[in-house]
Write a protein that holds these residues in place. Structure first.
Motif, PDB file in Angstrom:
ATOM      1  N   TRP A   1      33.502 -20.659 -15.171  1.00 59.61           N
ATOM      2  CA  TRP A   1      31.697 -19.822 -15.145  1.00 59.61           C
ATOM      3  C   TRP A   1      30.787 -20.207 -16.549  1.00 59.61           C
ATOM      4  O   TRP A   1      31.834 -20.399 -17.815  1.00 59.61           O
ATOM      5  N   ALA A   2      29.840 -20.578 -15.562  1.00 64.18           N
ATOM      6  CA  ALA A   2      28.727 -20.298 -17.107  1.00 64.18           C
ATOM      7  C   ALA A   2      27.958 -19.265 -16.909  1.00 64.18           C
ATOM      8  O   ALA A   2      28.096 -18.760 -16.307  1.00 64.18           O
ATOM      9  N   GLY A   3      28.249 -18.749 -17.983  1.00 66.55           N
ATOM     10  CA  GLY A   3      27.892 -17.376 -18.659  1.00 66.55           C
ATOM     11  C   GLY A   3      25.710 -17.562 -19.170  1.00 66.55           C
ATOM     12  O   GLY A   3      25.718 -18.217 -19.424  1.00 66.55           O
ATOM     13  N   SER A   4      25.890 -16.529 -18.976  1.00 67.06           N
ATOM     14  CA  SER A   4      24.715 -15.824 -19.413  1.00 67.06           C
ATOM     15  C   SER A   4      24.305 -15.325 -20.692  1.00 67.06           C
ATOM     16  O   SER A   4      25.769 -14.087 -20.610  1.00 67.06           O
ATOM     17  N   ASN A   5      23.750 -14.846 -22.019  1.00 68.30           N
ATOM     18  CA  ASN A   5      24.014 -13.672 -22.858  1.00 68.30           C
ATOM     19  C   ASN A   5      22.678 -13.103 -23.166  1.00 68.30           C
ATOM     20  O   ASN A   5      21.766 -12.997 -22.759  1.00 68.30           O
ATOM     21  N   THR A   6      23.093 -11.640 -23.499  1.00 68.33           N
ATOM     22  CA  THR A   6      22.243 -10.809 -23.908  1.00 68.33           C
ATOM     23  C   THR A   6      22.718 -10.092 -25.231  1.00 68.33           C
ATOM     24  O   THR A   6      24.488 -10.141 -25.524  1.00 68.33           O
ATOM     25  N   ASP A   7      22.363  -9.424 -26.004  1.00 65.64           N
ATOM     26  CA  ASP A   7      22.407  -8.895 -26.871  1.00 65.64           C
ATOM     27  C   ASP A   7      22.283  -7.443 -27.042  1.00 65.64           C
ATOM     28  O   ASP A   7      20.900  -6.728 -27.437  1.00 65.64           O
ATOM     29  N   HIS A   8      23.538  -6.670 -27.382  1.00 62.98           N
ATOM     30  CA  HIS A   8      22.969  -5.252 -27.435  1.00 62.98           C
ATOM     31  C   HIS A   8      24.114  -4.980 -28.661  1.00 62.98           C
ATOM     32  O   HIS A   8      25.227  -4.330 -28.311  1.00 62.98           O
ATOM     33  N   GLY A   9      23.808  -4.763 -29.764  1.00 63.12           N
ATOM     34  CA  GLY A   9      25.169  -4.177 -30.725  1.00 63.12           C
ATOM     35  C   GLY A   9      25.902  -5.698 -30.506  1.00 63.12           C
ATOM     36  O   GLY A   9      27.006  -5.685 -30.920  1.00 63.12           O
ATOM     37  N   GLY A  10      25.528  -6.811 -30.443  1.00 59.91           N
ATOM     38  CA  GLY A  10      26.302  -8.288 -29.742  1.00 59.91           C
ATOM     39  C   GLY A  10      26.266  -8.971 -29.458  1.00 59.91           C
ATOM     40  O   GLY A  10      25.645  -7.478 -28.324  1.00 59.91           O
ATOM     41  N   LYS A  11      26.325  -9.953 -28.870  1.00 58.09           N
ATOM     42  CA  LYS A  11      26.526 -10.485 -27.510  1.00 58.09           C
ATOM     43  C   LYS A  11      27.790 -10.107 -26.370  1.00 58.09           C
ATOM     44  O   LYS A  11      28.512  -9.902 -26.734  1.00 58.09           O
ATOM     45  N   PHE A  12      27.166  -9.962 -25.242  1.00 58.23           N
ATOM     46  CA  PHE A  12      28.059  -9.912 -24.007  1.00 58.23           C
ATOM     47  C   PHE A  12      27.282 -11.153 -23.408  1.00 58.23           C
ATOM     48  O   PHE A  12      26.239 -11.628 -23.239  1.00 58.23           O
ATOM     49  N   VAL A  13      28.491 -10.604 -22.554  1.00 58.14           N
ATOM     50  CA  VAL A  13      28.336 -11.756 -20.796  1.00 58.14           C
ATOM     51  C   VAL A  13      27.465 -11.387 -20.063  1.00 58.14           C
ATOM     52  O   VAL A  13      27.702 -10.337 -19.268  1.00 58.14           O
ATOM     53  N   SER A  14      25.978 -11.494 -19.517  1.00 61.02           N
ATOM     54  CA  SER A  14      24.875 -10.882 -18.975  1.00 61.02           C
ATOM     55  C   SER A  14      24.352 -10.952 -17.223  1.00 61.02           C
ATOM     56  O   SER A  14      24.434 -10.576 -16.461  1.00 61.02           O
ATOM     57  N   ALA A  15      25.538 -12.561 -17.567  1.00 62.90           N
ATOM     58  CA  ALA A  15      25.426 -13.155 -15.932  1.00 62.90           C
ATOM     59  C   ALA A  15      26.625 -14.197 -15.961  1.00 62.90           C
ATOM     60  O   ALA A  15      26.883 -14.799 -17.214  1.00 62.90           O
ATOM     61  N   LEU A  16      27.275 -14.090 -14.646  1.00 64.40           N
ATOM     62  CA  LEU A  16      28.511 -15.424 -14.784  1.00 64.40           C
ATOM     63  C   LEU A  16      28.150 -15.724 -13.463  1.00 64.40           C
ATOM     64  O   LEU A  16      27.223 -15.493 -12.493  1.00 64.40           O
TER      65      LEU A  16
END
Lengths: 202, 251
Positions: free
Chosen positions: A153-168
Motif C-alpha cells: 500500500w502507498a501511505g500518507s503520514n500525519t504526526d500526533h505524538g509520533g507519525k501514524f498512517v493517515s491514508a492508504l
C-alpha cells in the motif's frame, strides 16, 4: 455517472458524507445487500463510533466478504475514519472483534500525554506512490490509529505524538483516517479524484 | 506535532435565524444561518457550532431544517447543541447533518445520557457543553440559559463527564458571554489541566489577543460569535494573529 453505494454502518455522520459526494455530482444510494456491494460502481465505508459495533453491523448485514472481495479485485472503494481501521485484523478498541483482514496491521490507541481524541486539523503528507492524496490539512476525530504501513500500500503520514498512517491507497481503493467530507476544499478535491476513478471504472 | 488550534464561529439559532444576546438574554437578529456559515467557512473557520436556543418543540423541528440546510453547503465539521435529551434526539441531529452533538442541561439532570450517546455514536461525536458561573471558590454549573444554578462544581463535572464518554468540552463562561471582556483564562486552565479531551474556550472574545491567551491557557479551540456577527473582524484576521503569535493554525 458517479454512482456511489454507502455501506450502512449505523453511522454517526453519513449525512455529511452524502452531502459532500452530492456536491461533487454523485448519486448516492444505501447498500441493501451483499449483491449491491459487489456490483456497485463505487462503495463508501463511512466512519462510525467503535470498531467492534461497526464490524458487528457489517457482519449482521452479511456485507463483510463482499467489501473484502471488491478491495481485492480493485473496484473503487473509499473507507473513512473507522472505516479505514475496519480493513485491519484487530483493534485495541474492541479486543474481541475481528476486522475485514484486508491487511494484517492492527489498530492501536494514541499514546499517553496527548489530547485524545485527536480532534481538529492536522497536516497530511503523502508518501511514495500516493496518487489520490496531496499534501495539505485534513480534519481528524480519532482516538485510535494504524502506525505501520501495510505491505503493498502507498501511505500518507500525519504526526500526533509520533507519525501514524493517515491514508492508504492501492489502485482505486482509498482509505482515510481523516474525514475528507469535512476537510474543506482540499477534502473535496480528494473526493473528486476518487469519484473520477468511480466514473472511469464503471 | 502539527495539530492546529481551531477558530470556531458559533451561531445561536432561533426560528431559523442567527441571534445573539448578552449573557444569553436580549437576543437580536444576526442573519441567515446558511449565509453566515458559508461566509465563515470561506473566511477560514475550522468548524461551525450551531446552538438551538429556541427551547420549544416547534423550534426544535425548525432547527433540524436549519442543520440540513447548513450541512448541504458546509464542507467543514458541524457541531449542534440545544435541547438534546436522549440518544434519539442526538440521532435526529446527526441524521440531519451534524457531525457532533452537544449535551448540556439534560446531562446535568441525568449524566448517563453522555454515556448513552457516546456508546451509540462514539465519544468523538459527544460534546459536553458547560455553562460556568464564577463563584467565590471556583465555578458553578448553570443551566436553562443561566437562569438556574445547580450547585455542581464545573471542574468536577467536566472530569466526571469525560470518564462517562464526553469526547470534547465546550466550556462557556456565563459571566463573559457576549460581554467582549476576554475569555475566563483561569476557568480554561482549571478544566483543561484535569481532562485529556479537547476544551473549546467560549464566552468573552473581543480581540485576537483574547484567542491567543485562551490557547495559551490550555484550550484546543476558541469559540467566537459577537465579534464576527457584528462584522468587527473576520476569521482570517483572527487566525493571522494566532499565527503571528507562533500558534499552529490551518491556513
Amino acid at each position: 455517472m458517479r454512482l456511489v453505494t454507502i455501506v450502512p454502518t449505523g453511522t454517526a455522520n453519513t449525512a455529511s458524507v452524502v452531502a459532500a459526494l452530492t456536491r461533487l455530482g454523485a448519486l448516492v444510494e444505501e447498500a441493501a445487500s451483499a449483491g449491491d456491494v459487489e456490483t456497485a460502481q463505487g462503495v463508501v465505508l463511512p466512519g462510525v463510533g467503535a470498531f467492534g459495533s461497526a464490524m458487528d453491523r457489517i457482519e449482521s448485514l452479511g456485507l463483510g466478504a463482499a467489501i473484502r472481495e471488491r478491495i481485492e479485485v480493485n473496484r473503487p472503494t473509499l473507507a473513512v475514519c473507522v472505516g479505514m481501521q475496519l480493513l485491519s485484523r484487530h483493534s485495541e478498541e474492541s479486543p474481541g472483534a475481528t476486522g475485514l483482514k484486508v491487511f494484517e496491521e492492527t489498530v492501536g490507541r494514541f499514546g499517553d500525554g496527548l489530547t485524545v481524541p485527536q480532534m481538529g486539523w492536522n497536516r497530511v503528507e503523502p508518501g511514495p506512490g500516493s496518487r489520490f492524496v496531496e499534501s495539505g490539512w485534513a480534519y481528524f476525530a480519532n482516538s485510535y490509529r494504524i502506525d505501520r504501513l501495510p505491505d503493498g500500500w502507498a501511505g500518507s503520514n500525519t504526526d500526533h505524538g509520533g507519525k501514524f498512517v493517515s491514508a492508504l491507497e492501492k489502485g482505486d481503493v482509498l482509505a482515510c483516517q481523516f474525514h475528507p467530507e469535512l476537510s474543506g476544499e482540499w477534502g473535496a478535491r480528494l473526493l473528486d479524484r476518487w469519484l473520477q476513478r468511480v466514473e472511469t471504472a464503471a | 506535532m502539527t495539530l492546529a488550534s481551531r477558530v470556531i464561529p458559533c451561531l445561536d439559532i432561533k426560528d431559523g435565524r442567527v441571534v445573539k444576546g448578552v449573557k444569553f438574554q436580549g437576543l437580536r437578529d444576526a442573519g441567515d444561518p446558511v449565509a453566515c456559515a458559508g461566509l465563515y467557512e470561506r473566511q477560514g473557520a475550522d468548524e461551525i457550532v450551531l446552538l438551538d436556543v429556541s427551547a420549544t418543540p416547534e423550534g426544535r423541528d425548525h432547527a433540524l431544517d436549519t442543520v440540513e440546510a447548513v450541512r448541504s453547503v458546509l464542507s467543514i465539521p458541524l457541531a449542534v447543541g440545544g435541547g438534546v435529551k436522549s440518544p434519539d434526539d442526538a440521532g435526529r441531529l446527526l441524521e440531519a447533518g451534524a457531525d457532533k452533538v452537544g449535551v448540556n442541561t439534560a446531562a446535568v439532570s441525568r449524566p448517563g445520557l453522555i454515556g448513552e450517546i457516546a456508546e451509540r455514536f462514539g465519544t468523538q461525536c459527544t460534546v459536553l457543553a458547560v455553562d460556568a458561573a464564577a463563584g467565590e471558590a471556583g465555578w458553578e454549573v448553570v443551566v436553562e440559559s443561566g437562569r438556574k444554578r445547580t450547585g455542581l462544581d464545573v471542574v468536577e463535572w467536566c472530569r466526571k463527564a469525560v470518564t462517562i464518554g464526553a469526547g470534547e468540552i465546550l466550556l462557556t463562561s456565563w459571566d463573559r458571554d457576549g460581554t467582549r471582556s476576554g475569555y475566563d483564562l483561569d476557568l480554561i486552565t482549571s478544566v483543561s489541566s484535569v481532562v485529556t479531551v479537547p476544551v473549546i474556550a467560549s464566552g468573552g472574545a473581543d480581540r485576537p489577543g483574547h484567542l491567543v491567551a485562551a490557547i495559551e491557557a490550555g484550550a484546543s479551540a476558541a469559540l467566537i460569535a459577537s465579534i464576527l456577527h457584528d462584522g468587527d473582524t473576520t476569521v482570517g484576521e483572527l487566525k493571522a494573529a494566532l499565527r503571528e503569535a507562533g500558534m499552529v493554525v490551518r491556513p
